[in-house]
Structures are given as structure tokens and as C-alpha cells.
Design an enzyme around this catalytic site. Sequence first.
Site, PDB file in Angstrom:
ATOM      1  N   GLY A  41       0.830  -1.204   0.000  1.00  0.00           N
ATOM      2  CA  GLY A  41       0.000   0.000   0.000  1.00  0.00           C
ATOM      3  C   GLY A  41       0.863   1.252   0.000  1.00  0.00           C
ATOM      4  N   ASP A  91       1.220   3.678   2.345  1.00  0.00           N
ATOM      5  CA  ASP A  91       1.992   3.906   3.565  1.00  0.00           C
ATOM      6  C   ASP A  91       3.077   2.864   3.760  1.00  0.00           C
ATOM      7  OD1 ASP A  91       0.496   6.080   4.116  1.00  0.00           O
ATOM      8  OD2 ASP A  91      -0.539   5.259   5.862  1.00  0.00           O
ATOM      9  N   ASP A 118      -1.367 -13.219   6.020  1.00  0.00           N
ATOM     10  CA  ASP A 118      -2.715 -12.707   5.797  1.00  0.00           C
ATOM     11  C   ASP A 118      -3.305 -12.361   7.162  1.00  0.00           C
ATOM     12  OD1 ASP A 118      -5.504 -12.500   5.333  1.00  0.00           O
ATOM     13  OD2 ASP A 118      -5.283 -13.715   3.513  1.00  0.00           O
ATOM     14  N   LEU A 152      -0.093  -1.839   9.075  1.00  0.00           N
ATOM     15  CA  LEU A 152      -0.702  -0.897   8.132  1.00  0.00           C
ATOM     16  C   LEU A 152      -1.680  -1.605   7.201  1.00  0.00           C
ATOM     17  CD1 LEU A 152       2.515   1.109   7.138  1.00  0.00           C
ATOM     18  CD2 LEU A 152       1.126   1.287   9.193  1.00  0.00           C
ATOM     19  N   GLN A 178      -8.477  -3.411   4.890  1.00  0.00           N
ATOM     20  CA  GLN A 178      -9.347  -3.033   3.775  1.00  0.00           C
ATOM     21  C   GLN A 178      -9.565  -1.558   4.027  1.00  0.00           C
ATOM     22  OE1 GLN A 178     -11.344  -1.662   1.408  1.00  0.00           O
ATOM     23  NE2 GLN A 178     -12.979  -1.826   2.896  1.00  0.00           N
ATOM     24  N   SER A 179      -8.863  -0.696   3.297  1.00  0.00           N
ATOM     25  CA  SER A 179      -8.757   0.703   3.732  1.00  0.00           C
ATOM     26  C   SER A 179      -9.618   1.676   2.939  1.00  0.00           C
ATOM     27  CB  SER A 179      -7.300   1.143   3.671  1.00  0.00           C
ATOM     28  OG  SER A 179      -6.882   1.143   2.326  1.00  0.00           O
ATOM     29  N   GLU A 188     -11.017   8.603  10.618  1.00  0.00           N
ATOM     30  CA  GLU A 188     -12.373   8.106  10.326  1.00  0.00           C
ATOM     31  C   GLU A 188     -13.063   7.639  11.609  1.00  0.00           C
ATOM     32  OE1 GLU A 188     -14.319   7.877   7.417  1.00  0.00           O
ATOM     33  OE2 GLU A 188     -12.797   9.206   6.579  1.00  0.00           O
ATOM     34  N   TYR A 191     -15.920   0.698   7.918  1.00  0.00           N
ATOM     35  CA  TYR A 191     -14.464   0.817   8.036  1.00  0.00           C
ATOM     36  C   TYR A 191     -14.084   1.522   9.339  1.00  0.00           C
ATOM     37  CZ  TYR A 191      -9.860   2.960   7.268  1.00  0.00           C
ATOM     38  OH  TYR A 191      -8.569   3.402   7.410  1.00  0.00           O
ATOM     39  N   LYS A 197     -11.966  -0.008  12.461  1.00  0.00           N
ATOM     40  CA  LYS A 197     -10.724   0.630  12.923  1.00  0.00           C
ATOM     41  C   LYS A 197     -10.805   0.958  14.413  1.00  0.00           C
ATOM     42  CE  LYS A 197      -7.518   1.160   9.730  1.00  0.00           C
ATOM     43  NZ  LYS A 197      -6.142   0.670   9.948  1.00  0.00           N
ATOM     44  N   HIS A 211      -3.915  11.246   4.497  1.00  0.00           N
ATOM     45  CA  HIS A 211      -2.596  11.555   3.957  1.00  0.00           C
ATOM     46  C   HIS A 211      -2.485  10.877   2.614  1.00  0.00           C
ATOM     47  CE1 HIS A 211      -2.578   8.246   6.792  1.00  0.00           C
ATOM     48  NE2 HIS A 211      -1.638   7.666   6.072  1.00  0.00           N
ATOM     49  N   ARG A 262      -0.968   6.904  -3.863  1.00  0.00           N
ATOM     50  CA  ARG A 262      -2.322   6.695  -3.376  1.00  0.00           C
ATOM     51  C   ARG A 262      -3.103   5.855  -4.382  1.00  0.00           C
ATOM     52  NH1 ARG A 262      -5.027   6.029   1.073  1.00  0.00           N
ATOM     53  NH2 ARG A 262      -5.907   7.909   1.942  1.00  0.00           N
TER      54      ARG A 262
HETATM   55  P1  GDP Z   1     -11.654   8.897   3.114  1.00  0.00           P
HETATM   56  O1  GDP Z   1     -11.618  10.185   3.874  1.00  0.00           O
HETATM   57  O2  GDP Z   1     -10.728   7.869   3.671  1.00  0.00           O
HETATM   58  O3  GDP Z   1     -13.031   8.376   2.894  1.00  0.00           O
HETATM   59  O4  GDP Z   1     -10.976   9.246   1.698  1.00  0.00           O
HETATM   60  P2  GDP Z   1     -11.598   9.350   0.231  1.00  0.00           P
HETATM   61  O5  GDP Z   1     -10.558  10.000  -0.604  1.00  0.00           O
HETATM   62  O6  GDP Z   1     -12.111   8.037  -0.252  1.00  0.00           O
HETATM   63  O7  GDP Z   1     -12.854  10.314   0.397  1.00  0.00           O
HETATM   64  C1  GDP Z   1     -12.730  11.636   0.900  1.00  0.00           C
HETATM   65  C2  GDP Z   1     -14.047  12.367   0.732  1.00  0.00           C
HETATM   66  O8  GDP Z   1     -14.263  12.634  -0.641  1.00  0.00           O
HETATM   67  C3  GDP Z   1     -15.290  11.607   1.218  1.00  0.00           C
HETATM   68  O9  GDP Z   1     -16.120  12.491   1.933  1.00  0.00           O
HETATM   69  C4  GDP Z   1     -15.975  11.192  -0.076  1.00  0.00           C
HETATM   70  O10 GDP Z   1     -17.392  11.063   0.029  1.00  0.00           O
HETATM   71  C5  GDP Z   1     -15.616  12.364  -0.973  1.00  0.00           C
HETATM   72  N1  GDP Z   1     -15.723  12.058  -2.402  1.00  0.00           N
HETATM   73  C6  GDP Z   1     -16.422  12.764  -3.324  1.00  0.00           C
HETATM   74  N2  GDP Z   1     -16.326  12.194  -4.527  1.00  0.00           N
HETATM   75  C7  GDP Z   1     -15.577  11.072  -4.375  1.00  0.00           C
HETATM   76  C8  GDP Z   1     -15.136  10.070  -5.295  1.00  0.00           C
HETATM   77  O11 GDP Z   1     -15.440  10.077  -6.473  1.00  0.00           O
HETATM   78  N3  GDP Z   1     -14.334   9.085  -4.767  1.00  0.00           N
HETATM   79  C9  GDP Z   1     -13.991   9.061  -3.430  1.00  0.00           C
HETATM   80  N4  GDP Z   1     -13.203   8.103  -2.988  1.00  0.00           N
HETATM   81  N5  GDP Z   1     -14.403   9.995  -2.564  1.00  0.00           N
HETATM   82  C10 GDP Z   1     -15.183  10.991  -3.016  1.00  0.00           C
END
Ligand code: GDP
Length: 314
Positions: A12, A14, A57, A79, A82-83, A126, A147, A151, A177, A182
Site C-alpha cells: 500500500g 503507507d 494474511d 498498516l 481493507q482501507s 475516520e 471501516y 478501525k 494523507h 495513493r
Molecule cells: P476517506 O476520507 O478515507 O473516505 O478518503 P476518500 O478519498 O475516499 O474520500 C474523501 C471524501 O471525498 C469523502 O467524503 C468522499 O465522500 C468524498 N468524495 C467525493 N467524490 C468522491 C469520489 O469520487 N471518490 C472518493 N473516494 N471519494 C469521493
Amino acid sequence: MNKSALITGINGMDGSHLADFLLTKGYKVYGMERRSSSKNRTNTSHLEGKITFVNGDLTDQNSLFRCIKESDPDEIYNLGSQSFVGESWNTPEQTGDVTGMGVLRMLEAIREYGKPIKFYQASTSEMFGKMEKFANENTKFHPRSPYGVAKLYGHWITTNYRESYDMFNVSGILFNHESERRGIEFVTRKITDGVARIHLGLQDKIMLGNLDAHRDWGYAPDYCEAMWLMLQQENPDDYVVATGNTHSIGEFLDAAFHHIGVKDWTKYVGQDERFMRPADVYYLAGDSTKAQEVLGWKPKTSFDEMVYKMVQND
Ligand code: GDP
């Protein structure tokens, strides 16, 4: 003698950055990956020959014990998980098994091995979920996804084993981060990849979900240093790691499109129900005063620098 470290989730973002960092500190690094017919070493091919990959695993305790035996580590960084938050509604049980119970299995494997190994658990903002203002180590948890709930189990079992068995266990509560490594499903990388594709004429639009979300986004390599610092302390404790600055998705879009000379990105961005979540975390901002004061840690890379690096790389 050089220290040795076992990292779960080595492939991953990190895991790979932490391995890079520990190698600069002279560690012998072991990276745990799941055995599969097709290797997923996009982030770690440069580490082949420099670290040792071991098969294990988080859903199989014996395999964890064998990984510990093979690596005989001084430090374990858990680290692996299922992230992806969005996916955790589709596979809530598997998320709980890997992300929550996996921590317990690793702690039990450490106990069985018997040597005092320092343990780092990747906790997450989260777990705060529904929050206002700046969260610190004393802020109440209210996770908003399977998730986040999984966590939180990992976080508390890490604390519980510290208190029950006097283990050197720490949890780093890291806010979002990101980096060039990513996963493409996360919003930051989805945007920087989309912006690069639009620039190269390979894509017309980026389709996103909830645009109202705000995140405290830092740069992953800076955060890996904080993980390591937590295990170098005299006593085990938990720390929030964050920049203290929060940005909207719109601001991330502004910064990313800026690098290809686009001011008004509205015609390049659409919204799609498919990317909306049953419950979302709207706002995250962290207070890392304790990490700054006790660990002497500070974020080094600014938001704009990070976005620039990611767009440039894509
Ligand atoms: P998270 O904070 O670990 O959930 O990181 P993410 O990058 O998956 O999502 C960050 C925020 O972006 C969340 O509030 C999502 O709902 C919002 N978001 C908006 N559009 C998208 C999208 O197309 N993909 C993802 N992954 N997040 C989105």
C-alpha cells in the site's frame, strides 16, 4: 546491531513509504503481503532486493505467527487493512475481519512469540467521523462507516492489550494523507489522475460524489516519520497526526487544475450518485499539538506542494 521491522500492508501507499524511510535508518525491513498469482507491487517494485517479502494474511493467525518468526522483528507496523471507506459498505464483514479482527490476531501472535516487540497500529481520523472543530487524542469517537467502526475495534484492542499485558503498543490516529502512490479510488488521486488525463486529451470529465466534504490532507511520507517516532519513545502512547489545515474537495480541484492552467474547472467535473456514500464524514480537522510537542514532529510538505507532486507524477 541493526533493528528489524515487519510491515503489514507493504504494497500500500503507507507501507511502501515507511519501508523507504526505515531503510534510510538502517533497518532490516520485512514486508508482509498476501500470496497471490498476480503480484501487486506497483508501489514496491523498487524495494525488491532491498527488503524481504513474507507471505501472510491478517485473516489467518498462524500465518502472522510465521511472519513474526521469520522476521524476528523489533518493531511491527500494522498498516494492512481493507482501507477504502466506500468499499466498506459493500464488504462490511470482510472489512471487520481484516481491519478489526486482524489487529487482535497480530497482537495474539506477538504474545505467542514471547519477545517484547513494539507494535504500531494504524488508527485513523475516520474513527472521529461526525466531528466539529479540531479533534485531538481526547475527542469522542463517532465512526460513520463499517471501516471506521472496524478501525475503532483495532484502536481499542491495541490499548486494551497495552493495559492488560504491558505491551509497547501505540496507535497513530492519522488524518488523511496522500501521495503519488495513493490508490486511484481515493478522491485525491482520482482528481490528480483525471486532471493529468484531461491535460493529455485522454479524458473529458472527472465524475465525483459528495463535493461538500472537507479533509485535513497531509503528505504520506511526512506521516510515516511520525509512525516511527512513536515507537522510539520511552513510553507507549497514542498520537493524532494532522496538518491542522482543512480543505474542501473544491479547493483540491482548484489546486490540481491550477497546474494545467485551468481556472474554472466546472465543465470538467460532474457528479455521479454511484460515488455517494450511505453516510459520509463531512469535515475532518486534526490537532497534532501532542505529536509536535512530545515527538518533535511537524508536517513538512504543504498542501499545494503535495497536489503539485501528485499532478506532475500522474
Ligand atoms: P476517506 O476520507 O478515507 O473516505 O478518503 P476518500 O478519498 O475516499 O474520500 C474523501 C471524501 O471525498 C469523502 O467524503 C468522499 O465522500 C468524498 N468524495 C467525493 N467524490 C468522491 C469520489 O469520487 N471518490 C472518493 N473516494 N471519494 C469521493
